[in-house]
Structures are given as C-alpha cells and as structure tokens.
Design an enzyme around this catalytic site. Structure first.
Site, PDB file in Angstrom:
ATOM      1  CG  ASP A 259     -43.653 -19.126 -30.743  1.00  0.00           C
ATOM      2  OD1 ASP A 259     -43.048 -18.030 -30.686  1.00  0.00           O
ATOM      3  OD2 ASP A 259     -43.457 -20.051 -29.932  1.00  0.00           O
ATOM      4  CD  GLU A 264     -38.051 -23.410 -34.535  1.00  0.00           C
ATOM      5  OE1 GLU A 264     -39.218 -23.132 -34.853  1.00  0.00           O
ATOM      6  OE2 GLU A 264     -37.695 -23.623 -33.363  1.00  0.00           O
TER       7      GLU A 264
HETATM    8  P1  NAI Z   1     -49.868 -33.108 -25.553  1.00  0.00           P
HETATM    9  O1  NAI Z   1     -49.086 -34.349 -25.733  1.00  0.00           O
HETATM   10  O2  NAI Z   1     -50.510 -32.845 -24.226  1.00  0.00           O
HETATM   11  O3  NAI Z   1     -51.028 -33.047 -26.664  1.00  0.00           O
HETATM   12  C1  NAI Z   1     -50.824 -33.315 -28.002  1.00  0.00           C
HETATM   13  C2  NAI Z   1     -52.177 -33.733 -28.592  1.00  0.00           C
HETATM   14  O4  NAI Z   1     -52.020 -33.870 -29.999  1.00  0.00           O
HETATM   15  C3  NAI Z   1     -52.670 -35.089 -28.042  1.00  0.00           C
HETATM   16  O5  NAI Z   1     -53.996 -34.966 -27.569  1.00  0.00           O
HETATM   17  C4  NAI Z   1     -52.594 -36.004 -29.264  1.00  0.00           C
HETATM   18  O6  NAI Z   1     -53.617 -36.994 -29.266  1.00  0.00           O
HETATM   19  C5  NAI Z   1     -52.804 -34.981 -30.379  1.00  0.00           C
HETATM   20  N1  NAI Z   1     -52.411 -35.475 -31.689  1.00  0.00           N
HETATM   21  C6  NAI Z   1     -51.446 -36.373 -32.020  1.00  0.00           C
HETATM   22  N2  NAI Z   1     -51.442 -36.575 -33.351  1.00  0.00           N
HETATM   23  C7  NAI Z   1     -52.421 -35.799 -33.872  1.00  0.00           C
HETATM   24  C8  NAI Z   1     -52.909 -35.578 -35.188  1.00  0.00           C
HETATM   25  N3  NAI Z   1     -52.395 -36.202 -36.244  1.00  0.00           N
HETATM   26  N4  NAI Z   1     -53.927 -34.697 -35.346  1.00  0.00           N
HETATM   27  C9  NAI Z   1     -54.471 -34.063 -34.290  1.00  0.00           C
HETATM   28  N5  NAI Z   1     -54.045 -34.225 -33.018  1.00  0.00           N
HETATM   29  C10 NAI Z   1     -53.034 -35.082 -32.811  1.00  0.00           C
HETATM   30  O7  NAI Z   1     -48.907 -31.912 -25.963  1.00  0.00           O
HETATM   31  P2  NAI Z   1     -48.981 -30.391 -25.502  1.00  0.00           P
HETATM   32  O8  NAI Z   1     -48.268 -30.219 -24.212  1.00  0.00           O
HETATM   33  O9  NAI Z   1     -50.371 -29.892 -25.618  1.00  0.00           O
HETATM   34  O10 NAI Z   1     -48.065 -29.711 -26.631  1.00  0.00           O
HETATM   35  C11 NAI Z   1     -48.475 -29.639 -27.984  1.00  0.00           C
HETATM   36  C12 NAI Z   1     -47.277 -29.231 -28.814  1.00  0.00           C
HETATM   37  O11 NAI Z   1     -46.935 -27.882 -28.497  1.00  0.00           O
HETATM   38  C13 NAI Z   1     -45.993 -30.015 -28.519  1.00  0.00           C
HETATM   39  O12 NAI Z   1     -45.938 -31.199 -29.275  1.00  0.00           O
HETATM   40  C14 NAI Z   1     -44.914 -29.067 -28.920  1.00  0.00           C
HETATM   41  O13 NAI Z   1     -44.572 -29.341 -30.261  1.00  0.00           O
HETATM   42  C15 NAI Z   1     -45.577 -27.697 -28.847  1.00  0.00           C
HETATM   43  N6  NAI Z   1     -44.942 -26.807 -27.867  1.00  0.00           N
HETATM   44  C16 NAI Z   1     -44.504 -25.579 -28.296  1.00  0.00           C
HETATM   45  C17 NAI Z   1     -43.909 -24.689 -27.411  1.00  0.00           C
HETATM   46  C18 NAI Z   1     -43.457 -23.323 -27.840  1.00  0.00           C
HETATM   47  O14 NAI Z   1     -42.744 -22.658 -27.082  1.00  0.00           O
HETATM   48  N7  NAI Z   1     -43.834 -22.841 -29.004  1.00  0.00           N
HETATM   49  C19 NAI Z   1     -43.707 -25.073 -26.002  1.00  0.00           C
HETATM   50  C20 NAI Z   1     -44.268 -26.364 -25.642  1.00  0.00           C
HETATM   51  C21 NAI Z   1     -44.838 -27.201 -26.562  1.00  0.00           C
END
Ligand code: NAI
Length: 332
Positions: A259, A264
């Site tokens: 996605d 992009e």
């Molecule tokens: P979040 O902050 O709740 O969770 C991110 C998790 O990744 C945390 O638990 C953190 O400890 C973990 N993390 C950090 N570094 C890491 C590593 N090296 N290896 C494994 N895990 C690691 O964020 P959320 O809300 O779950 O969002 C995740 C990602 O989704 C965002 O950073 C954003 O890039 C993406 N996103 C994409 C969207 C889309 O429309 N495609 C919309 C919203 C978010």
C-alpha cells in the site's frame, strides 16, 4: 484562525470544511504539496495542515517560521517527513493524529493478502471479459499458516487478532513486546530472524526511521521462507524495492502486496493515467501477476477521516485557546 491546507484531496475538503462548530476557521486549500518551493502559499496563515508526502524539511520550516506560522498540524500518524529538530529550533508546535482508525489499516492489510492469495484482482478482470477459466487462480488456505507481524503497536495488534480469527499461527517481533496482549491472543514473540524464517506471510507495522529503513533488504528477504508473501502497509522505505524485485524474479517471494512504495512521493494519490510512468521499478512491479499495489489508501475509511478531522481541529483549538496539546499528539 487561518489554516493553509496542503495536498488537498476532495475528501479532505469535504470533511474539514464541513466540520460543524468551526465556522471561524478560514481554510486555504492547496492541491499541491508543501515544500520549500511552495511554502509562500502559507502566507497569512497561523497554521499549516499537511499529510504524509509534504516535505517539511529544515529549509521549509525556516521559511514557515519567517511567515509567522506557529503550528504544523499533521493529519496523519507518521511524521518521518517533518524535521522535528528544526521545528523545535524555530519554536513551531508540531501536532499529529496518533491513531485515527487502526482498524482501517489492519483491515486493508488483510484485504490485500486475501486478494493476492485468492487472486481476486485477476479473477475480477477475467470474469468481466467472460473468461470463466480457473487456470492459474489456485490460492492457499490461510487457516494453519504462520503469519509474522513486525511491529505490534496499534495496527499490528489488530492485524494479528484478525489473522488469529482466520486460524493462523501468529508470531511477532517488536523491540517493545506487549506480553500481556500476546498471551491473551496466543501470539508468540520471536526474534526478527526467527520470524522471517518461520512465517508464510510477513506483514510490516512499524514506523520508518533511520534504523528501520530497508529493514527488508536482500539479506533479510533471503531469510524468508521460499514462496512467502510480504505485505507492507506501513512506509515504502521499510522495504528495499530492488531486493523485492530480485526475490520476485527468482521466485523466492511468492507474492508482494504494497500500500506504500519507496518512491511514492509525486506518484501516489494522483491520477497519472494519461501519462508515461517514468518510475521503471514501479512499472516493472505492476507487470508481475503476484504483486498487488494500492496507492496508500489503507487509512481511507469514513471513520478514519472523521477522526482525523476531529483530532486535528481539536489540536488547533487547544493551541488557539492557549491550552497544552494532548500529550501523544504533540511531537517530539
Ligand atoms: P504504533 O506506534 O502504535 O506502533 C508501532 C510499533 O512498531 C511499536 O510497537 C514499536 O515498538 C514498533 N517498532 C518500532 N521499531 C521497530 C522495529 N525496528 N522492529 C519492529 N517493531 C518496531 O504505530 P501504528 O499506529 O500501529 O502504525 C504503524 C505504522 O503504520 C505507522 O508508523 C505508519 O507508518 C503506518 N501507517 C500507514 C497507514 C496507511 O494508510 N498505509 C495509515 C496509518 C499508519
């Protein structure tokens, strides 16, 4: 308050300009993105509202400060496109929407895998052409397969739970494990290497940072099971596109759903249907039958847009009224 709104799409205009109770807000909607070359369009505003591909780097921030901008309001969760140190230096408040609908992104992730695995994207086109053949449409049962979730934050946890509902074994990697949640959903944490070698499907749910850039590269992809599927709904630069292309060509990866895409910016979110696609790697990926690409739409649900609007407006009102920003919305 006047807000210069960049990278405006029709749905942004609909949700923001019609939000009830904000008649005193003046919106200057711009369809182009914010960058150091377009920044003058923010003149006269107190705040800018930006999205994932606006380039809010140090040069842009210095100019925003000169124009008298006080707030950068990100209408998204990720903030890798904003130079936070520069914002701090110039005294600009940066707010974001930490979570709008983790369900929207998690559900899109699963939709991508289901479509790719059961080849619905191909079946849809075939049937429209009155081609009712099933040759080449064999998928696999998700039930009993191992799904590896990298990043068990808000979105990763919901994605894991949906896959548990399918009867998948779910394993996870996160430097900050959520032990209680994992135990209650029968999710098992592994090292990154274990996850890659054991998973039939790997799904990325971690933020992009200098340390996570190209987390999936030639070496880590080679650790994945032959024929495994990779899904990325997080950020394009988490995955090295050349390595993915090589692994698809060799057959090492069974399928890839994206996605988000490394390059992009300037392509996604726009209609380029009448133009020549100049990105050779994207053009190549689009020719593979086992690649499915959507244009950063995982967030795009009614519920998510309502929440993005509500939280962004609330953050702006709090700033206007001299109140502290709600903690997790304020960056850094
Ligand atoms: P979040 O902050 O709740 O969770 C991110 C998790 O990744 C945390 O638990 C953190 O400890 C973990 N993390 C950090 N570094 C890491 C590593 N090296 N290896 C494994 N895990 C690691 O964020 P959320 O809300 O779950 O969002 C995740 C990602 O989704 C965002 O950073 C954003 O890039 C993406 N996103 C994409 C969207 C889309 O429309 N495609 C919309 C919203 C978010």
């Amino acid at each position: 308050m006047t807000i210069a709104f960049f990278d405006t799409k029709p749905y942004d205009r609909e949700f923001f300009s019609h939000a009830p109770g904000y008649a005193d807000f003046e919106w200057h909607f711009h369809e182009f993105r914010l960058s150091s070359t377009t920044v003058n369009a923010a003149a006269g505003a107190q705040a800018v509202c930006v999205f994932v591909n606006d380039r809010v780097d140090a040069a842009c921030i210095a100019q925003l400060a000169e124009l008298g901008i006080k707030v950068i309001a990100l209408r998204c969760a990720g903030f890798n496109n904003v130079d936070l140190a520069a914002a701090k230096q110039h005294g600009l408040l940066v707010v974001r929407v930490p979570a709008y609908s983790p369900h929207a992104v998690a559900e899109h992730t699963v939709a991508l895998l289901m479509t790719l695995n059961r080849k619905l994207h191909r079946a849809y086109n075939r049937v429209r052409e009155q081609n009712f053949s099933l040759a080449g449409l064999v998928g696999f049962d998700l039930h009993g397969k191992t799904v590896g979730i990298i990043g068990t934050g808000k979105i990763g946890r919901i994605t894991a739970q949906i896959f548990r509902g399918f009867g998948c074994e779910v394993i996870a990697y996160d430097p900050f494990p959520q032990a209680e949640w994992a135990a209650s959903h029968s999710v098992h944490y592994r090292t990154l290497e274990e996850l890659l070698t054991q998973s039939d499907v790997v799904s990325l749910h971690l933020p992009l940072s200098p340390t996570t850039k190209h987390l999936l590269n030639e070496q880590t992809i080679s650790q994945m099971k032959p024929g495994a599927y990779l899904i990325n709904t997080s950020r394009g630069k988490l995955v090295e596109t050349d390595a993915v292309i090589a692994a698809l060509k060799s057959g090492h990866l069974g399928g890839v759903a994206l996605d988000v895409y490394e390059e992009e910016e300037g392509i996604f979110f726009e209609d380029h249907s009448g133009e020549v696609l100049r990105d050779d790697r994207l053009a190549l990926l689009l020719t593979f039958p086992n690649v499915l690409i959507t244009s950063h739409q995982a967030f795009l649900t009614q519920e998510a847009l309502s929440e993005i609007t509500r939280v962004t407006l609330d953050s702006l009102v709090r700033w206007r009224d001299g109140l502290e920003a709600v903690d997790e919305r304020k960056l850094p």
